[in-house]
Design an enzyme around this catalytic site. Structure first.
Site, short mmCIF file in Angstrom:
data_model
loop_
_atom_site.label_atom_id
_atom_site.label_comp_id
_atom_site.label_asym_id
_atom_site.label_seq_id
_atom_site.Cartn_x
_atom_site.Cartn_y
_atom_site.Cartn_z
N HIS A 209 37.34 54.90 -11.70
CA HIS A 209 37.30 55.12 -10.25
C HIS A 209 36.69 53.93 -9.52
CE1 HIS A 209 36.63 57.73 -6.59
NE2 HIS A 209 35.64 56.86 -6.42
N GLU A 210 35.52 53.50 -9.98
CA GLU A 210 34.83 52.40 -9.29
C GLU A 210 35.60 51.09 -9.39
OE1 GLU A 210 32.52 52.92 -7.29
OE2 GLU A 210 31.98 54.96 -7.90
N HIS A 213 38.20 50.72 -6.78
CA HIS A 213 37.73 50.12 -5.53
C HIS A 213 37.66 48.61 -5.65
CE1 HIS A 213 36.87 53.95 -3.71
NE2 HIS A 213 35.90 54.26 -4.55
#
Length: 304
Positions: A209-210, A213
């Protein structure tokens, strides 16, 4: 800064908010900068025009530097744990992550998600004992990165520490790489790695997820039901983050149910399993805009 919430125990039902929440209008400003950067570098306004001009990489191999923070008692990871996290990254971004077990799918089975065209090459692992850095990586981020970061804009520096119980990890966006020198990596809680101790969030998907980004993706619930949503055409609008792992939810009047299984939502790790084709296209276009040819400190990425 974008962040994913952390789970404080078995009783918690919602994914903790990550440190990547954006101020109102900040996402639109970043998309505007993205469009302007594509025009300035390639003379096109979006990723599909970039594809038509044959200026977008089909595949990206991201050099990965893995930095393990520990206080001497907690946080130390085995090389096997590091390798397992890298395997999860490559499976997720390659569209090969299986269902509940989080295992890599056999090549003869149909993938669950899209192959984004991104893979990760582990170029180094180091372990640093520092109680302050380990216990409060957010407070000491600039200091940590100044001491440990390796490579340039095209190298991913991934740090593990005790991020906390209200947040699982945090990251930066591609646009910030050149605007905020020294702050450009991804930090996740060591307990969120595969086999970690955070209930519901211990299959290595916080890092997935990170890093999403870091590669240029926003939350699927960005802007709620209002245009432009998360800026991706094939992720339906979503008014609120996913909690737990519902069979389905539909929180916006626009066509399509909420993307509850998307890695950029907030569902349990057991629920998250896919990126979409347009997310993969956006990632590669963001790379072309902000990281392609980035050679600062020897951080050139490889392409094939």
């Amino acid at each position: 800064m974008v962040a994913r919430p952390a789970d404080s125990g078995a009783a918690r039902t919602a994914r903790p908010a990550d440190g990547d929440s954006l101020a109102p209008g900040e996402m639109q400003a970043m998309l505007g900068d993205f469009t302007g950067t594509l025009r300035a570098r390639y003379g096109v306004a979006d990723e599909r025009a970039l594809v038509a001009a044959h200026r977008i990489p089909d595949r990206i191999v991201v050099p990965l530097r893995f930095h393990v923070l520990t206080d001497g008692r907690y946080g130390r990871l085995s090389r096997a744990a590091v390798d397992q996290q890298v395997a999860v990254l490559n499976a997720a971004y390659g569209g090969r992550l299986a269902g509940p077990g989080g295992t890599v799918r056999s090549a003869v089975r149909t993938p669950q998600g899209a192959d984004t065209g991104v893979s990760f090459r582990l170029d180094g692992v180091d372990v640093t004992t520092n109680t302050r850095w380990f216990g409060k990586p957010h407070d000491h981020r600039a200091e940590i990165e100044a001491a440990l970061s390796r490579g340039g804009y095209g190298t991913l520096n991934l740090y593990t520490g005790a991020v906390g119980f209200e947040m699982l990890g945090f990251s930066t966006f591609p646009k910030w790489a050149r605007e905020r020198p020294g702050v450009g990596g991804v930090v996740v809680d060591y307990r969120s790695l595969p086999g970690g101790t955070f209930p519901h969030f211990n299959r290595g998907l916080t890092a997935v997820h990170e890093i999403g980004h870091w590669l240029g993706l926003f939350h699927t619930f960005e802007n709620g039901c209002w245009p432009p949503g998360d800026g991706i055409d094939d992720t339906p609008d979503e008014s609120v983050p996913t909690v737990g792992c519902p069979a389905s939810k539909d929180t916006c009047p626009a066509p399509g149910t909420d993307p509850v299984h998307n890695f950029m939502d907030y569902g349990f790790d057991s629920c998250m399993r896919e990126f979409t084709p347009d997310q993969g296209l956006r990632i590669r276009a963001m790379w072309a805009a902000y990281r392609l040819g980035a050679t600062a400190s020897g951080g050139q990425a490889r392409y094939r």
